[in-house]
Design a protein around this motif. Structure first.
Motif, PDB file in Angstrom:
ATOM      1  N   ARG A 123       0.872  -1.175   0.000  1.00  0.00           N
ATOM      2  CA  ARG A 123       0.000   0.000   0.000  1.00  0.00           C
ATOM      3  C   ARG A 123       0.912   1.230   0.000  1.00  0.00           C
ATOM      4  O   ARG A 123       2.116   1.111   0.262  1.00  0.00           O
ATOM      5  CB  ARG A 123      -0.938   0.005   1.214  1.00  0.00           C
ATOM      6  CG  ARG A 123      -0.249  -0.049   2.547  1.00  0.00           C
ATOM      7  CD  ARG A 123      -1.239  -0.134   3.703  1.00  0.00           C
ATOM      8  NE  ARG A 123      -2.258  -1.144   3.492  1.00  0.00           N
ATOM      9  CZ  ARG A 123      -2.111  -2.442   3.708  1.00  0.00           C
ATOM     10  NH1 ARG A 123      -0.941  -2.891   4.162  1.00  0.00           N
ATOM     11  NH2 ARG A 123      -3.086  -3.287   3.509  1.00  0.00           N
ATOM     12  N   PRO A 124       0.370   2.395  -0.271  1.00  0.00           N
ATOM     13  CA  PRO A 124       1.214   3.596  -0.294  1.00  0.00           C
ATOM     14  C   PRO A 124       1.969   3.798   1.020  1.00  0.00           C
ATOM     15  O   PRO A 124       1.423   3.624   2.112  1.00  0.00           O
ATOM     16  CB  PRO A 124       0.209   4.727  -0.541  1.00  0.00           C
ATOM     17  CG  PRO A 124      -0.909   4.075  -1.285  1.00  0.00           C
ATOM     18  CD  PRO A 124      -1.019   2.705  -0.691  1.00  0.00           C
ATOM     19  N   GLU A 127       0.772   5.617  -4.425  1.00  0.00           N
ATOM     20  CA  GLU A 127      -0.524   5.489  -5.065  1.00  0.00           C
ATOM     21  C   GLU A 127      -0.411   5.779  -6.550  1.00  0.00           C
ATOM     22  O   GLU A 127       0.280   6.689  -6.967  1.00  0.00           O
ATOM     23  CB  GLU A 127      -1.526   6.445  -4.417  1.00  0.00           C
ATOM     24  CG  GLU A 127      -2.955   6.223  -4.880  1.00  0.00           C
ATOM     25  CD  GLU A 127      -3.963   7.056  -4.107  1.00  0.00           C
ATOM     26  OE1 GLU A 127      -5.174   6.947  -4.407  1.00  0.00           O
ATOM     27  OE2 GLU A 127      -3.544   7.805  -3.186  1.00  0.00           O
ATOM     28  N   ASN A 128      -1.087   4.949  -7.346  1.00  0.00           N
ATOM     29  CA  ASN A 128      -1.135   5.057  -8.812  1.00  0.00           C
ATOM     30  C   ASN A 128       0.145   4.582  -9.492  1.00  0.00           C
ATOM     31  O   ASN A 128       0.345   4.856 -10.671  1.00  0.00           O
ATOM     32  CB  ASN A 128      -1.500   6.467  -9.266  1.00  0.00           C
ATOM     33  CG  ASN A 128      -2.900   6.866  -8.826  1.00  0.00           C
ATOM     34  OD1 ASN A 128      -3.750   6.012  -8.588  1.00  0.00           O
ATOM     35  ND2 ASN A 128      -3.145   8.153  -8.703  1.00  0.00           N
ATOM     36  N   MET A 129       0.989   3.852  -8.770  1.00  0.00           N
ATOM     37  CA  MET A 129       2.005   3.037  -9.419  1.00  0.00           C
ATOM     38  C   MET A 129       1.326   1.796  -9.995  1.00  0.00           C
ATOM     39  O   MET A 129       0.312   1.333  -9.479  1.00  0.00           O
ATOM     40  CB  MET A 129       3.080   2.574  -8.423  1.00  0.00           C
ATOM     41  CG  MET A 129       4.101   3.592  -8.014  1.00  0.00           C
ATOM     42  SD  MET A 129       5.238   2.970  -6.726  1.00  0.00           S
ATOM     43  CE  MET A 129       5.857   1.443  -7.448  1.00  0.00           C
ATOM     44  N   VAL A 130       1.905   1.251 -11.063  1.00  0.00           N
ATOM     45  CA  VAL A 130       1.530  -0.072 -11.561  1.00  0.00           C
ATOM     46  C   VAL A 130       2.744  -0.968 -11.344  1.00  0.00           C
ATOM     47  O   VAL A 130       3.881  -0.551 -11.590  1.00  0.00           O
ATOM     48  CB  VAL A 130       1.126  -0.031 -13.041  1.00  0.00           C
ATOM     49  CG1 VAL A 130       0.814  -1.434 -13.556  1.00  0.00           C
ATOM     50  CG2 VAL A 130      -0.069   0.896 -13.245  1.00  0.00           C
ATOM     51  N   THR A 171      -3.321   1.274  -4.932  1.00  0.00           N
ATOM     52  CA  THR A 171      -4.386   2.204  -4.594  1.00  0.00           C
ATOM     53  C   THR A 171      -4.203   2.676  -3.150  1.00  0.00           C
ATOM     54  O   THR A 171      -3.338   2.173  -2.418  1.00  0.00           O
ATOM     55  CB  THR A 171      -5.760   1.548  -4.748  1.00  0.00           C
ATOM     56  OG1 THR A 171      -5.936   0.572  -3.703  1.00  0.00           O
ATOM     57  CG2 THR A 171      -5.897   0.856  -6.101  1.00  0.00           C
ATOM     58  N   ALA A 172      -5.035   3.620  -2.729  1.00  0.00           N
ATOM     59  CA  ALA A 172      -4.929   4.145  -1.369  1.00  0.00           C
ATOM     60  C   ALA A 172      -5.101   3.047  -0.325  1.00  0.00           C
ATOM     61  O   ALA A 172      -4.505   3.111   0.759  1.00  0.00           O
ATOM     62  CB  ALA A 172      -5.971   5.243  -1.150  1.00  0.00           C
TER      63      ALA A 172
END
Length: 411
Positions: free
Chosen positions: A310-311, A369-372, A396-397
């Motif tokens: 997670r972030p 967040e918003n890494m793939v 995601t968050a």
């Protein structure tokens, strides 16, 4: 974002089916790269790409300009052409990128910049473009890790007033966090490759040849407008290897009932965005106890790694957890840590940093967040074979959103 960087709407076709994003998406990317250049003290950057029949070093050029050469590869140089397959984007703050390529004509329905040069010699073309701008002093060179020495020496000789500084991660660092449009495209690519990879695995389980399985998956990708870099398949006594036949990625042999089978589809699945799912099964669909234990243990470890992502979580901590869980599994061996020595990586226009491996990441690298990204593993047991697993997700968050939803287990 500064509104000064605008490509010509009169020259470019904003509604093109061949350009995956609207022009403002590219303009935002240019601004972010310009901001990164400013932080590093650069007024000019030259971003190289190798396209022309291969993809893996095309990512930065695709990201900035959506250019890909239609030549057939890095052809030997002749009296007429030099540096075929190479292209470069010249970036300066407030300026639209200047694209120097090996293509004769611009496809303005495809590329995202209205500044284009198609030349027999893109190396000389870049040097001449920099001279025309009066560029001197420090210039960021993006691509020193793949621009051949021959062309580097030519470029250096033709730009005596420039101090070239390698900055190979300049654009990759900007590309790490995906925009909402990119995430939507990744989801679409994930759905497409999921259908293709599931068909591939079902064909292997049914006793089809590796070539027939590759064709089953490839047909779905092609029909959906996608592509791949490699379709890698192996089985039985060769399962310790990623591919039965390294030249093609797969053989024309079929697994016998009861033999372990595994396959990957990886590459620029859709519009240049890279996914790389891999799965393991058994021909006939009925694993013995050892095969079942090997594969299920690997899948369980990969799921447990994903559950912790997670972030803000340190990438190194996930790598250390991967080592711990692998050691506890009993399948921690030289194959795991020498062939593909990591438990995943980020995804963009290829697989990229950060790598989930304690030796390959710093204490400062964290999931954002918003890494793939991916998790992946390879477990081997003598007399049983090798199980593989890889899947891709969006950070995601609240955790991860898996986007390559191929069944984890085929029993």
């Amino acid at each position: 974002m500064g509104g000064a960087i605008k490509a010509s709407r009169e020259t470019l076709e904003p509604g093109s089916d061949f350009r995956p994003f609207p022009l403002e998406e590219y303009e935002a990317r240019w601004q972010r790269v310009h901001d990164a250049m400013a932080k590093k003290g650069y007024e000019t950057a030259v971003v190289w790409g190798k396209t022309s029949g291969v993809y893996e070093r095309a990512g930065d050029i695709i990201y900035l300009t959506n250019f890909f050469s239609t030549h057939s590869g890095q052809e030997p140089d002749t009296e007429l052409w030099n540096g075929r397959a190479y292209s470069a984007a010249i970036l300066q703050p407030g300026e639209v990128p200047e694209l120097v390529t090996d293509e004769a004509e611009a496809r303005f329905d495809i590329i995202a910049t209205d500044r284009f040069h198609g030349l027999y010699d893109p190396i000389k073309g870049v040097a001449n473009a920099l001279k025309a701008r009066g560029v001197k002093g420090r210039v960021a060179l993006v691509g020193s890790d793949f621009l051949p020495m021959k062309y580097w020496l030519q470029l250096e000789q033709q730009t005596p007033g420039i101090d070239w500084v390698p900055e190979d991660d300049l654009v990759r660092e900007v590309r790490l966090i995906k925009s909402p449009r990119e995430l939507d495209l990744f989801r679409e690519a994930g759905e497409l490759v999921t259908r293709a990879h599931t068909a591939l695995m079902e064909a292997l389980i049914a006793g089809k040849t590796e070539g027939e399985a590759a064709a089953a998956g490839g047909a779905i990708l092609l029909a959906g407008g996608g592509a791949w870099h490699r379709i890698a398949i192996s089985h039985g006594a060769l399962s310790e290897y990623l591919e039965s036949d390294p030249l093609t990625g797969f053989s024309t042999r079929a697994a016998a009932p009861g033999e372990i089978v595994h396959g990957f589809i990886y590459g620029p699945i859709l519009k240049g965005y890279w996914l790389d799912p891999g799965r393991t099964a058994v021909c006939g669909g009925a694993p013995n106890s050892d095969q079942k234990k090997l594969t299920e243990c690997l899948v369980d470890v990969m799921r447990r790694l994903m559950a912790e992502i997670r972030p803000g979580v340190k990438v190194k901590d996930i790598g250390l957890l991967g080592d711990k869980l692998s050691q506890e599994s009993g399948y921690f061996n030289e194959v795991l840590k020498t062939n593909w020595p990591y438990y995943g990586h980020s995804n963009g226009c290829m697989w990229e940093r950060p790598y989930i491996e304690p030796r390959l990441c710093t204490d400062d690298e964290v999931f954002q967040e918003n890494m793939v990204a991916s998790v992946e593993g390879f477990y081997t047991h003598e007399g049983v074979g090798t199980a593989v697993f890889e899947t891709n997700y969006i950070v995601t968050a609240g955790g991860v959103e898996e986007i390559t939803k191929v069944p984890h287990l085929f029993w």
